[in-house]
Structure formats: structure tokens, C-alpha cells
Design a protein around this motif. Structure first.
Motif, mmCIF file in Angstrom:
data_model
loop_
_atom_site.group_PDB
_atom_site.id
_atom_site.type_symbol
_atom_site.label_atom_id
_atom_site.label_comp_id
_atom_site.label_asym_id
_atom_site.label_seq_id
_atom_site.Cartn_x
_atom_site.Cartn_y
_atom_site.Cartn_z
ATOM 1 N N GLY A 147 0.905 -1.194 0.140
ATOM 2 C CA GLY A 147 0.047 0.088 -0.034
ATOM 3 C C GLY A 147 0.855 1.258 0.143
ATOM 4 O O GLY A 147 0.639 2.304 -0.662
ATOM 5 N N GLN A 148 2.079 1.290 0.739
ATOM 6 C CA GLN A 148 2.990 2.372 0.690
ATOM 7 C C GLN A 148 3.356 2.645 -0.527
ATOM 8 O O GLN A 148 3.679 3.614 -0.953
ATOM 9 C CB GLN A 148 4.043 2.153 1.901
ATOM 10 N N ARG A 151 1.112 4.504 -2.766
ATOM 11 C CA ARG A 151 0.959 5.858 -2.383
ATOM 12 C C ARG A 151 2.338 6.652 -2.765
ATOM 13 O O ARG A 151 1.885 7.735 -3.334
ATOM 14 C CB ARG A 151 0.904 5.924 -0.965
ATOM 15 N N THR A 178 -5.509 2.310 2.236
ATOM 16 C CA THR A 178 -4.802 3.031 0.969
ATOM 17 C C THR A 178 -5.882 3.239 -0.043
ATOM 18 O O THR A 178 -5.722 4.087 -0.868
ATOM 19 C CB THR A 178 -3.649 1.954 0.500
#
Lengths: 260, 315
Positions: A147-148, A151, A178
């Protein structure tokens, strides 16, 4: 609204055909995407969703037909286009940190021989802030969750400050938080008059997330406002037999489509 | 028994003499080793990141027919001719490799093998056919001897003796490589990390790909006639690979590659004096030992640290 008349459509495709080694992947695609739309590109595996985006981005050669971006060729409109590739398309063990990756979004505006300035770094940091990743600016990208990573890719796209965005499955394999964060940013971009085309896999959320849908299965099945397009008939045409595995009741409940 | 194999260790002979009586020779050998390691290591960082580590190996073999053909056609040994021959051979190699694996079922590694062995064989045939006209042999290209550097002709500028020509040339190449990396850092970075994004940013990814291959060819050809292909192939990989175990930031791994280049050359020279062996071979062995050391004992992610962690976790 005046802008809409004065300026050519963000994306116009005429009779586009694409083939991989003589095997056609996309046939006779005709399309005109109006400014400020958030378009979900939906279709089964192998429908040519990623290929469509890659062709528009000039990464896959055009068989026949043409593509215009704001009335110009892709090369001439390049600074107005942002791209978010599939997360798996890059090596996340690459020796760069989060801020380095977001700064790459600024490279298109810098041109040859120029290095990112303090301003570029400030913009990159602001974009990281928007996706709530600024505490991770100096983190090596290998140490991020899926998810990071997504992003960070989104922050990089924001840093490009484009008018037309193409995103290849930004929701694939990300956590719920997210997913919410991404859709909020897509909505915000749309409200600021940006045009977004997003490859999407999940039918139930497609209806909810996008104001326009592009149903694709080698041919363009349908394109238009989600309420008009998201019908059982169109989905059947797009997915063929695959959708009938579900019972009519399940389809009704999960997709919110009226089955006759 | 062991004395038969390992010469006695004499501190004075091994560490003092090369830098006193032998200074005039060993300084050039050390510098040549450093410049070769540095130029190869800097370019190698990007080659490794692009998963093209073996392409360096391929190009270093494929250059042979390029250089041989350049000799035969122009019957001159001028640097320009050699460089043009080398760049053309290097670029053709990469073009063929890509073309084969993109248009057939042959995978990239097999395509590399096919192209470079064919090129190398053509080079060998050319050299044996025209041996009378070509002052060049395959042995010298593959096993060039860095120990002969001090005897090379000297380069001079405005009456000042700059040093042996190969060392001066290699220093120039290293400086050009540093300059190019500095000028095109962001393009090299983004084309290595994400071709799709680079294209969408309007960066000509093909230009940078083939530009890098051309620079790689120049680095290889300026190095290997004097030091041999083995050192060149090793140094395209070792500095970058070792540095990547220590740091996860590209600017730092580039800097570390330069530092490692000094270590390889310096320790290699002394090891070669002690064992009375090939200097290039000794430098590569030093590189291998340093890599092993970092791989095992690196405090952040070394193998031993990792094994300790797993044991702690399973307890």
C-alpha cells in the motif's frame, strides 16, 4: 465549461488497432474522453486494458488508427500526461529512497542537464504529505508495504502536475486504508478539472468509484457515464460467459445491476 | 610442505620496496588498476541496476572482431579507429541481443551467449586470417598484462611527462565517465528504475540505453588492451555489487565504488608482489575476498547477522 469548447478533448482515439506479433489485442477503438472525467477501464484478463494505456503512452506501437492528446500527438503533449505503471513493473530493491522516487515525477519539467531544485523538493514533499507518506521520505523503498509503495507512485504522479493521468491498477494488492486514500485523491484531482483513466479489476467498486466507465474486451464494448453503462447486458458482452458463473441474485446484490 | 606453494612473507619486500625503489613502476600499475576499476565500477553500477551484468562480459568479447575489422580496413592502429571499431561492435552486440530475444523464444541470457560467442569467433577467424597485417592477437586482448604498464610509451603535454599513455588515457576515460554520470544522473536513474515512467516524461530511453552501451564499450576497449578482459569483466560487477550490500542509496554506492577501486588496486598490487603472480588476477581475488567479507560480516544485513536474527526469532 468554456474551456471544454476552446480546448480539444484530453484524449481522442480513432479506429485504433494494436497487435502483438500479428495477434490482435485491440480492435477498432473509437473514443473521446471529456475533460474532468474519472474513467474506470474495466474488462476481463487479457482484454487489453494495460495495452490500451501503454499504447497511448507510446510504449506499444500502434497497428493502425491514431491517438490525440489535447488535440496533439503524445510526444507534443507529453508534459501534460502523468503515468502510474503497475506496481510490479519496477524493482523495489532499487537503491533509492521515497523522496528520490517522487522527485522523478519532476524530471519531465526539468529537461536535460538540470538538477531538481529546492522548489522541486518542496513540491515532492507536499505530494508525499497528500498521500500521508511524508514521515517515510528518507526510507529505502524496499522497506515499504504494498500500500505504501502505491502511495509513493501516486505522490510521484501528483508531482508531475499533469492534466491527464493514466493509472494501471493502482488498487491492486493494497490495504483498505490505502484504497480509500487513493480514491479520495483521484476524486480531488477530478474536481480540479484533471482527467483520469484508471485500469480497474474489481467490478463492485468500479460502479462506486468512477463517474465514467470504459468496458473493454479487445473491442470497446461501451463507454459513457457509469449509470448508463453499468448494465447487465453490457457486462455480459464484456465478460462473456464468465459472469454467468454467478447466480443472478448474487450479481444483483454484488454489482447492483438489475437482471431481467 | 606449504613453503613450496606460498612464498615467504617479507614486510620490507612487499610493502616498503614497491613505494621506494620500485615507486616509478608501481605507482603507474596502481593508478592504472585504480582507473580501470573506477571507470568499470561506475558504469557497472548502472549495468547491474539494469540487470545487464552479463552484457559487459559479452561486449568485452565482441569487441575483438570490431577492432580487428577496423585494423584490416584502415590498416592503422590509431586510437580513433580502435574506438570507432569498438563502439560499433559494442552497439551491434546489444542490438542483436535485444533483437533476438524480443523476436524469438530465445531468452535474454541465451541470446547473450549466442551473440558474443559468434562475434568472438569471427574476431578469432579475422585475426588468424590476416595475422600478417594485424599486430594483435587474441591472447593479448584477453590476458593483457597490467605489469607492463610502466614500460609503455609516455604521454607528454607541453613538455611535461604525464605518464604511460594507457594510464593517461584511462584517467581521461574515468573523468569523462564521472562527468557524464553527473550530467545525466537523473536520466540514468529514471531510465534504469522505471522505463515506462521515463518514456512518459519524454526521456528518450533508447538514447540513454545505447549511450550507456557506447560508454561501456569505450571503457572496456580503453582498459582491456593493457589489463586484460578478466579484470575488466570483474570490475564491471564487483564495485557495484559490493557497494550495494553496504548502502541503499545510489549516490553513496557510486562513491563507495570509487573507494573500493582504490582498495582492490592497492591490496592487489601488494598481494601480487608477495605471491609473485598476475597483478590483475590478484586485484580480482582481492575484490572477491572483500565481497565475501561484506556479504558475511556486514553489520546491517550480512549473512551472519541474518543467521543470528533467525536464531533469536526461533528461540
Amino acid at each position: 465549461m468554456i474551456d471544454d469548447y476552446r480546448e480539444a478533448a484530453p484524449l481522442e482515439i480513432h479506429d485504433l488497432t494494436v497487435a502483438y506479433q500479428k495477434k490482435p489485442v485491440l480492435y477498432g477503438i473509437d473514443l473521446e474522453v471529456p475533460k474532468g472525467s474519472l474513467v474506470g477501464i474495466v474488462g476481463p484478463n487479457g482484454a487489453g486494458k494495460s495495452t490500451l494505456i501503454k499504447t497511448i503512452m507510446g510504449l506499444v506501437p500502434i497497428g493502425s488508427g491514431w491517438i490525440k492528446i489535447f488535440g496533439k500527438s503524445f510526444k507534443k503533449a507529453i508534459t501534460r500526461v502523468g503515468y502510474v505503471p503497475q506496481r510490479e513493473s519496477v524493482d523495489w530493491d532499487f537503491p533509492v529512497n521515497v523522496l528520490d522516487v517522487v522527485l522523478m515525477g519532476r524530471y519531465g519539467r526539468l529537461g536535460l542537464l538540470k538538477k531538481p531544485s529546492k522548489d522541486d523538493k518542496d513540491i515532492a514533499m507536499a505530494c508525499l504529505e497528500k498521500v500521508k507518506m511524508s514521515p517515510y521520505a528518507n526510507r529505502q523503498i524496499a522497506n515499504l508495504s504494498g500500500g505504501q509503495q502505491q502511495r509513493v507512485f501516486l505522490a510521484r504522479a501528483l508531482a508531475q502536475e499533469s492534466d491527464l493521468y493514466f493509472m494501471d491498477e493502482p488498487f491492486a494488492g493494497v490495504d483498505a486504508a490505502t484504497e480509500t486514500a487513493i480514491i479520495e485523491i483521484l476524486q480531488e484531482l477530478k474536481n480540479r478539472g484533471k482527467t483520469l483513466l484508471v485500469v480497474h479489476h474489481d467490478l463492485p467498486t468500479a460502479k462506486q468509484y468512477f463517474d465514467r466507465l470504459l468496458l473493454l474486451n479487445m473491442r470497446l464494448v461501451a463507454f459513457g457515464p457509469t449509470e448508463e453503462i453499468f448494465t447487465m447486458e453490457n457486462l455480459q458482452k464484456t465478460y462473456g460467459g464468465r459472469l454467468t458463473i454467478l447466480s443472478d441474485v448474487a450479481v444483483e446484490r454484488n454489482l447492483g445491476v438489475k437482471v431481467d | 610442505m606449504i613453503e613450496n606453494f606460498i612464498p615467504p612473507f617479507n614486510f620490507n619486500d612487499i610493502f616498503i620496496e614497491p613505494w621506494t625503489y620500485g615507486f616509478e613502476s608501481y605507482i603507474w600499475i596502481f593508478l592504472m588498476g585504480f582507473f580501470v576499476n573506477a571507470a568499470c565500477g561506475l558504469v557497472g553500477n548502472f549495468i547491474i541496476l539494469r540487470r545487464m551484468a552479463l552484457v559487459g562480459d559479452a561486449i568485452s568479447h565482441s569487441l575483438l572482431p570490431g577492432i580487428a575489422l577496423a585494423f584490416i580496413l584502415s590498416s592503422s592502429r590509431s586510437t580513433t579507429v580502435i574506438v570507432i571499431g569498438a563502439i560499433s561492435a559494442g552497439l551491434l552486440t546489444t542490438i542483436f541481443i535485444e533483437y533476438i530475444y524480443k523476436t524469438s523464444r530465445v531468452k535474454a541470457d541465451a541470446a547473450i551467449g549466442i551473440v558474443f560467442s559468434t562475434f568472438f569467433a569471427i574476431g578469432v577467424i579475422l585475426i588468424t586470417m590476416y595475422a600478417d597485417h594485424v599486430d594483435l592477437d587474441a591472447d593479448c586482448v584477453l590476458y593483457g598484462e597490467i605489469g607492463f604498464i610502466p614500460f609503455d610509451e609516455r604521454a607528454s603535454f607541453a613538455g611535461i611527462n604525464l605518464g604511460p599513455i594507457p594510464v593517461v588515457r584511462m584517467a581521461g576515460v574515468t573523468i569523462v565517465v564521472l562527468l557524464l554520470i553527473n550530467l545525466f544522473y537523473k536520466e540514468l536513474l529514471v531510465t534504469s528504475f522505471d522505463v515506462g515512467l521515463a518514456n512518459s516524461l519524454g526521456i528518450n530511453t533508447n538514447l540513454f540505453h545505447y549511450g550507456l552501451m557506447a560508454v561501456l564499450s569505450v571503457v572496456i576497449v580503453s582498459a582491456f588492451e593493457s589489463v586484460g578482459a578478466i579484470l575488466v569483466i570483474a570490475m564491471l560487477i564487483f564495485p557495484g555489487a559490493t557497494a550495494s550490500l553496504i548502502s541503499h542509496r545510489l549516490p553513496i554506492t557510486l562513491g563507495l565504488s570509487l573507494f573500493l577501486s582504490i582498495l582492490y588496486s592497492l591490496i592487489g598490487v601488494h598481494l601480487a608482489i608477495w605471491l609473485n603472480c598476475s597483478i590483475a588476477g590478484a586485484m580480482v581475488v582481492v575484490a572477491g575476498l572483500i565481497f565475501t567479507g561484506v556479504w558475511l560480516f556486514n553489520p546491517t544485513n550480512g549473512l551472519i547477522k541474518k543467521m543470528g536474527l533467525t536464531r533469536k526469532l526461533t528461540k
